[in-house]
Scaffold this active site. Structure first.
Site, PDB file in Angstrom:
ATOM      1  N   HIS A  35       0.825  -1.207   0.000  1.00  0.00           N
ATOM      2  CA  HIS A  35       0.000   0.000   0.000  1.00  0.00           C
ATOM      3  C   HIS A  35       0.860   1.258   0.000  1.00  0.00           C
ATOM      4  CE1 HIS A  35      -2.532   3.125   2.036  1.00  0.00           C
ATOM      5  NE2 HIS A  35      -3.347   2.730   1.083  1.00  0.00           N
ATOM      6  N   GLU A  92       1.895   1.993  -3.483  1.00  0.00           N
ATOM      7  CA  GLU A  92       0.785   2.565  -4.254  1.00  0.00           C
ATOM      8  C   GLU A  92       0.789   4.089  -4.153  1.00  0.00           C
ATOM      9  OE1 GLU A  92      -3.841   3.259  -3.358  1.00  0.00           O
ATOM     10  OE2 GLU A  92      -3.140   1.219  -2.972  1.00  0.00           O
ATOM     11  N   HIS A  93       1.103   4.608  -2.978  1.00  0.00           N
ATOM     12  CA  HIS A  93       1.167   6.050  -2.785  1.00  0.00           C
ATOM     13  C   HIS A  93       2.400   6.663  -3.440  1.00  0.00           C
ATOM     14  CE1 HIS A  93      -2.017   7.091   0.285  1.00  0.00           C
ATOM     15  NE2 HIS A  93      -2.110   5.770   0.232  1.00  0.00           N
ATOM     16  N   GLU A 113       4.491  10.734   2.488  1.00  0.00           N
ATOM     17  CA  GLU A 113       3.434   9.741   2.322  1.00  0.00           C
ATOM     18  C   GLU A 113       3.170   8.976   3.602  1.00  0.00           C
ATOM     19  OE1 GLU A 113       1.376   9.632  -0.306  1.00  0.00           O
ATOM     20  OE2 GLU A 113       2.569  11.415  -0.692  1.00  0.00           O
ATOM     21  N   GLU A 134      -4.872   8.287   6.724  1.00  0.00           N
ATOM     22  CA  GLU A 134      -5.802   7.348   6.090  1.00  0.00           C
ATOM     23  C   GLU A 134      -6.107   6.190   7.035  1.00  0.00           C
ATOM     24  OE1 GLU A 134      -5.993   4.428   2.134  1.00  0.00           O
ATOM     25  OE2 GLU A 134      -4.381   5.908   2.349  1.00  0.00           O
TER      26      GLU A 134
END
Length: 530
Positions: free
Chosen positions: A138, A141-142, A211, A218
């Site tokens: 994940h 992905e950022h 990030e 998040e």
């Protein structure tokens, strides 16, 4: 229909498909040719390809039925003698696949709509992380969209905006996707950008730190969503001690500790060409797209010692442990809970039957306009249970296992009544299946399957997913035949095999003080008389 028969239905022979292509009328050759092309894509493994092996039967002429029987061989045996597939399902946009010398597959589906979706799907997700690097997939992905050695983040955003394009990405437990959509004229440039950010992502220490803060925010937001927390807890308790217990976002400690070398190591190990699929869906020419893909991705080195996803799964298999995880809040207005049993993997012989079972159980919501007029026995039973508010069946598949069950939202009182109805209707299917309800469930499943592939992005995603989990793109007519082959006997056998007297995993949160304990629920897997 027994598991072995359905296993044969989940396989198709390239030789029988080729024979069907020669025997069937020209207007009906799509099923046979698509099956033949699909069979040539890869030799499925027990973990990633359709289970079982179909014995080739002599080609038989005779219209649509003959074409299906020739294409599927002995796998067509569960279908009734007069079975026919509607001709509209045979006229399907073909999927063209080219495998580059390094093992990367390039697939296209052409729809002349003036735009296209281009994306790379990687056979890697949180399942393939270690406990110390949980969240790496994940995190990547950022980072991918934060620029490359040749293009800064600002330049990337400006270029994409000027094209009128958009990029997106997502991470699951077994796959990671990066994709974008643009008008036809900008598809080559879109593909160039996608290759650049994936192969040359800078991952600067400053970007990693920025990030990290974004992901932590998040993480906090996701944990406020009951459904997200509920299903993360379900995986944690059901698959405890195995890789599928890990969350997609990662633990807070891991998010804070991951560094650039950890992410680089993850990419080096898992972003291998043989575990990647490049897909273009929409207004895209296959030969042109494949040629560009070879120039952009052909230089990726294929590590001969790199493990396949199937090998990694086999090395660390996952299985369900009967267990219970509850987060109790007596001040919450509702109780949220999930009851699940272990199902099977994507390519298992019982996978299609589970899809039908999910559709058969369906979902129900008290305040929906159809709340009191749904024909489902489960819905009717819940409507007569005052505390029930919402219930739905779910079916989640992975490479070697899966979860099947029912999730519910209810008022905090009389939760035993809600669970009794849910388990009673599920277990009842071991001995009694309504033929009319089953036919309606199969029709609804086909409708949802066709609707889910509407649009270039959905088509690209479905093509990539099937290539990764089945090794080929399954023709729509074959899906219809497989669904139609699931009869009442297959549902009874399925419930008897996976639900009747089997271990369950329970995840609950909210005002769950009156939710029956695990032993009480476990007894309902073989009787509703306790």
């Amino acid at each position: 229909m027994g598991g072995g028969t359905l296993a044969r239905l989940l396989s198709s022979s390239s030789s029988s498909a080729a024979a069907a292509a020669a025997a069937a009328p020209a207007s009906r050759r799509l099923l046979a040719s698509a099956a033949a092309a699909g069979a040539r894509l890869a030799t499925p493994t027990p973990s990633t390809g359709p289970a079982g092996a179909a014995a080739s039967s002599p080609p038989r002429k005779g219209g649509v039925v003959g074409a299906i029987r020739s294409a599927l061989g002995d796998a067509a045996s569960p279908l009734p003698p007069g079975y026919k597939v509607d001709e509209q399902f045979l006229h399907e946009t073909p999927t063209h696949v080219t495998t580059l010398s390094n093992g990367l597959r390039v697939a296209t589906e052409r729809h002349p709509v003036g735009a296209a979706t281009v994306g790379v799907w990687v056979d890697a997700g949180s399942r393939f992380e270690t406990e110390d690097t949980n969240g790496a997939a994940h995190f990547l992905e950022h980072l991918v969209f934060k620029g490359s050695a040749a293009m800064s983040q600002r330049a990337l955003e400006t270029t994409v905006e000027n094209m009128g394009a958009n990029f997106n990405a997502y991470t699951s437990r077994e796959q990671t996707a990066y994709f974008g959509r643009a008008v036809t004229a900008h598809v080559p440039e879109l593909t160039n950008i996608l290759a650049d950010i994936l192969l040359n992502s800078e991952m600067s220490p400053a970007s990693v730190e920025r990030e990290r803060d974004v992901i932590l925010r998040e993480y906090a937001e996701v944990n406020k969503l009951p459904e997200e927390e509920l299903f993360d807890n379900l995986h944690a308790t059901a698959f405890q001690g195995t890789p599928l217990a890990q969350t997609i976002l990662g633990s807070e400690d891991c998010i804070r500790s991951l560094q650039r070398p950890d992410l680089r190591a993850y990419v080096k190990r898992h972003y291998q060409p043989h575990r990647m699929v490049l897909v273009g869906a929409g207004d895209v020419d296959h030969d042109t797209f494949a040629t560009q893909a070879d120039k952009l991705f052909g230089g990726m080195r294929s590590d001969p010692d790199a493990e396949s996803a199937a090998q990694l799964v086999a090395a660390r298999p996952c299985f369900l442990t009967g267990s219970d995880m509850r987060v109790r809040d007596d001040y919450a207005p509702d109780a949220h809970f999930v009851i699940a049993v272990e199902s099977c993997g994507w390519a298992h012989a019982d996978a299609v039957a589970f899809m039908v079972l999910e559709s058969l159980l369906g979902g129900w919501e008290r305040y929906a306009t159809t709340g009191d007029v749904v024909s489902s026995r489960l819905a009717n039973g819940l409507h007569a249970t005052p505390s029930a508010k919402r219930v739905g069946a779910f079916n989640t598949s992975y490479a070697d296992t899966g979860l099947f069950g029912l999730s519910a939202v209810a008022a905090p009182h009389d939760l035993d009544d809600v669970v009794s109805v849910m388990m009673g209707e599920l277990v009842r299917l071991h001995t009694a299946v309504d033929e009319g309800a089953l036919a309606a469930a199969k029709a609804a499943l086909k409708t949802r399957m066709m609707a889910a592939a509407d649009g270039s992005t959905a088509a690209a995603e479905e093509t990539a997913r099937q290539l990764l989990v089945y090794g080929r793109k399954v023709p729509l007519a074959e899906w219809v035949a497989r669904i139609d082959a699931v009869d009442a006997a297959a549902i009874k056998r399925l419930v008897g095999k996976y639900v009747w007297d089997r271990e369950v995993a329970v995840s609950a949160l909210g005002n769950v003080s009156q939710l029956p304990d695990l032993t009480w629920i476990r007894r309902r897997t073989f009787s509703t008389l306790y």
